[in-house]
Design an enzyme around this catalytic site. Structure first.
Site, PDB file in Angstrom:
ATOM      1  CE  LYS A  56       3.884  78.937  -0.660  1.00 44.41           C
ATOM      2  NZ  LYS A  56       2.755  79.124   0.282  1.00 44.41           N
ATOM      3  CB  ALA A  73      -0.015  73.828   2.479  1.00 44.64           C
ATOM      4  CG  ASP A  74      -0.278  79.063  -1.780  1.00 46.09           C
ATOM      5  OD1 ASP A  74       0.608  79.780  -1.280  1.00 46.09           O
ATOM      6  OD2 ASP A  74      -1.263  79.520  -2.388  1.00 46.09           O
ATOM      7  CB  SER A  75      -5.104  78.463   1.218  1.00 41.94           C
ATOM      8  OG  SER A  75      -4.869  77.348   2.039  1.00 41.94           O
ATOM      9  N   GLY A 110      -3.717  73.607  -1.746  1.00 44.32           N
ATOM     10  CA  GLY A 110      -2.829  72.638  -2.375  1.00 44.32           C
ATOM     11  C   GLY A 110      -1.759  72.226  -1.384  1.00 44.32           C
TER      12      GLY A 110
END
Length: 191
Positions: A56, A73-75, A110
């Site tokens: 991203k 961010a990514d979860s 992340g």
């Protein structure tokens, strides 16, 4: 200096990430991007969130002016080596919540920070312990909260988090979608 003086760009469509940054006192702008969130099937599940956060950030690189810092961010929700993505509908959300019911799972978020001169990425993990959920509770939650934009089909800040999560080992904010304590520490190092 409490906060970095450099402008911050949040590359995320998540209202929860915006809320967390606002409540922590950050000043930022928001840019939503469409980014492919696929990953190789043989990638270790513990690496997926950080990989997606970097993807991203790199997709949004063109947004960065000389003094700005981009935050992405990514979860992911992981149970027994399987990633529970965003559900595609009511039935998939029911299935996910039935599998998480009465069990422990891991949330990994992340994060990638990117400026014109530097990149920093990391991930944080938290263990989440659910109380058992009845089919009636699952139906109530899905119909009232529509968790179709949430990994694992739930939001910790909603009814399910308030009434059915027994405990969390790790950061609540991380489970919500952004480990703000770590973001703050990393941003300070950007100057």
């Amino acid at each position: 200096m409490m906060f970095p003086k450099r402008p911050l760009i949040l590359v995320s469509k998540s209202p929860r990430r915006r809320q967390l940054l606002q409540e922590a006192g950050f000043t930022f702008t928001v840019q939503g991007l469409e980014v492919d969130e696929s990953f190789l099937p043989d990638m270790p599940v513990e690496e997926v969130a950080e990989h997606l956060a970097r993807r991203k950030a790199h997709a949004g690189r063109y947004l960065i002016a000389q003094d700005e810092i981009l935050l992405s961010a990514d979860s992911v929700v992981i149970k027994e080596g399987c990633i529970y993505n965003k559900p595609e509908g009511y039935e998939e959300a029911c299935s996910m919540l039935r599998q998480l019911s009465g069990a422990r799972h891991t949330v990994i978020t992340g994060v990638c920070l990117l400026s014109a001169e530097r990149e920093s990425s990391f991930s944080e993990r938290a263990e989440v312990f659910f109380e058992p959920l009845t089919d009636e509770e699952i139906d109530f939650y899905i119909r009232h909260y529509q968790p179709f934009d949430k990994a694992g089909a739930y939001g910790v800040q909603e009814w399910i988090g308030l009434c059915k999560i027994r405990r969390i080992e790790g950061s609540y904010a991380n489970v919500m979608g952004l480990p703000v304590h770590r973001v703050y520490a990393e941003l300070k190092s950007f100057g």
